[in-house]
Design an enzyme around this catalytic site. Structure first.
Site, PDB file in Angstrom:
ATOM      1  N   CYS A 280     -27.375  -0.289  23.318  1.00 45.21           N
ATOM      2  CA  CYS A 280     -26.653  -0.754  24.505  1.00 45.21           C
ATOM      3  C   CYS A 280     -27.258  -2.019  25.116  1.00 45.21           C
ATOM      4  O   CYS A 280     -26.641  -2.633  25.988  1.00 45.21           O
ATOM      5  CB  CYS A 280     -26.639   0.337  25.571  1.00 45.21           C
ATOM      6  SG  CYS A 280     -26.254   1.972  24.930  1.00 45.21           S
TER       7      CYS A 280
ATOM      8  N   CYS B 242     -20.323   9.663  34.785  1.00 46.09           N
ATOM      9  CA  CYS B 242     -20.437   9.078  33.453  1.00 46.09           C
ATOM     10  C   CYS B 242     -19.563   7.833  33.319  1.00 46.09           C
ATOM     11  O   CYS B 242     -18.430   7.809  33.793  1.00 46.09           O
ATOM     12  CB  CYS B 242     -19.991  10.093  32.395  1.00 46.09           C
ATOM     13  SG  CYS B 242     -20.749  11.727  32.563  1.00 46.09           S
TER      14      CYS B 242
ATOM     15  N   HIS C 171     -18.163   0.353  29.352  1.00 42.91           N
ATOM     16  CA  HIS C 171     -19.402   0.061  28.631  1.00 42.91           C
ATOM     17  C   HIS C 171     -19.130  -0.259  27.162  1.00 42.91           C
ATOM     18  O   HIS C 171     -19.342   0.562  26.289  1.00 42.91           O
ATOM     19  CB  HIS C 171     -20.336   1.270  28.758  1.00 42.91           C
ATOM     20  CG  HIS C 171     -21.674   1.111  28.139  1.00 42.91           C
ATOM     21  ND1 HIS C 171     -22.239  -0.111  27.846  1.00 42.91           N
ATOM     22  CD2 HIS C 171     -22.586   2.054  27.746  1.00 42.91           C
ATOM     23  CE1 HIS C 171     -23.434   0.078  27.301  1.00 42.91           C
ATOM     24  NE2 HIS C 171     -23.663   1.377  27.222  1.00 42.91           N
TER      25      HIS C 171
END
Length: 384
Positions: A83, A206, A333
């Protein structure tokens, strides 16, 4: 050390299902960054392409993207640290420019996560852990961060409501970010009564997968002047660290040591401290990740992170605004694009070009980008 400037930034909209190819997706951020810098392809000395390859059907995507953007025959490099890939790419770009090998480098991060199913995506995320000792047992990102959340709440006596407040803040700013996936506000009670994902984390704790791209162009001071860049943003400090991939080798679970180590390096290089930072982007893949970041970066003492969010000190008008673009929780994301998106936000803030998200007169900004479950950590400090 020679000065290195960010001269152009760009980002695609982050979406749940991008209809085009990865090259088209990457081109969106590339085009915006090139226009922002007023650059031509001949101005770019090298490219660093960043993604997490387990999501890419194209092997060696760097070649495909460089070709599509017309960036041959300049050298291109491919970087992956889960990430944190595009902030690692920024460190490589900084090094290439500071060393004098190139006077300008483009960092282009992307991810098209919708090419595989959610189940496949979760399985691949699990492979970010040790495939011999951990991931065969079904470990996935929500469960890993739930371990951190449970440890933090138990260790410091914080509450699930404190985590929910972080999501409420993220949604507050996600509504005004045209690039974000989720642009709806949420109420505290919604967060607290949402379905559990991995206790104590619930749905609103989340972030979500997304497709997207980001682009950052860096250049030497001389090159920036020659190109007539009027508002360069300088890279003042870069820190990076790693920790054992096996969770059993970690010393604590109520914080991320990788972030602490990276922050120490970045502050020392910049000659600054936590109190000097005026605006920050932190890696809030889960609400607990932002809470730990407050403390790992020195914005709060250990255990005092909840006080920051309760007092709204991390809102735009607070003492240390954090993720006033909605963060990963609202933006989404897209793994390889995330770090570059964070950099873009800070660059726009330091140029006073952040629109409704603008913090008042920031001089120094910070980006905190984590790869995996605290496996890789990058902290970068920028100044006007």
């Amino acid at each position: 050390m020679p000065k290195v400037a960010v001269i152009g930034v760009g980002q695609s909209a982050f979406v749940r299902g991008y209809p085009g190819s990865i090259r088209e997706l990457a081109f969106e951020a590339y085009a915006e960054a090139m226009a922002d810098a007023g650059a031509q392809n001949s101005d770019i000395g090298a490219t660093v392409i960043c993604s997490s390859p387990e999501y890419d059907k194209q092997r060696s995507p760097a070649g495909v993207i460089a070709e599509y953007c017309g960036l041959n025959p300049q050298p291109t490099f491919y970087v992956e640290t889960l990430c944190s890939s595009s902030s690692t790419g920024l460190k490589l770009a900084y090094s290439l420019v500071a060393s004098g090998l190139h006077d300008s480098v483009m960092v282009l991060g992307f991810q098209k996560m919708s090419e595989i199913s959610s189940a496949e995506s979760q399985e691949r995320m699990g492979r970010g852990a040790d495939i011999q000792f951990e991931s065969p047992f079904g470990t996935m990102m929500p469960a890993y961060y739930a371990m951190h959340a449970k440890a933090y709440l138990d260790h410091f006596g914080a509450s699930e409501e404190d985590l929910a407040r972080i999501r409420v803040k993220a949604a507050t700013y996600g509504q005004i970010n045209a690039k974000a996936v989720y642009r709806k506000g949420v109420e505290l009670e919604q967060c607290l009564t949402a379905d559990p994902v991995s206790k104590p984390l619930k749905v609103f704790d989340c972030c979500a997968n997304a497709d997207g791209s980001s682009c950052v162009i860096v250049a030497s001071e001389e090159r920036a002047k020659a190109m007539g860049i009027k508002k360069p943003v300088w890279i003042l400090g870069i820190g990076a660290a790693s920790m054992p991939i096996n969770m059993s080798c970690r010393d604590k679970f109520h914080g991320l040591e990788v972030a602490e180590q990276a922050a120490k390096q970045a502050y020392a290089m910049a000659g600054l401290g936590p109190k000097d930072i005026n605006v920050a982007e932190v890696h809030d893949c889960f609400t607990i990740a932002e809470m730990m970041a407050y403390e790992n970066l020195g914005f709060a003492e250990p255990g005092q992170g909840p006080e920051l969010i309760r007092a709204k000190e991390t809102y735009k008008e607070g003492s240390i605004p954090v993720n006033v673009d909605g963060g990963l929780l609202s933006k989404g994301h897209p793994i390889g694009a995330t770090g570059g998106s964070q950099v873009r936000t800070i660059v726009l803030q330091l140029r006073d070009q952040a629109g409704d998200m603008q913090v008042k007169d920031p001089q120094f900004g910070l980006v905190h980008n984590i790869g995996g479950v605290g496996l890789y950590g990058n902290v970068t400090i920028f100044g006007r």
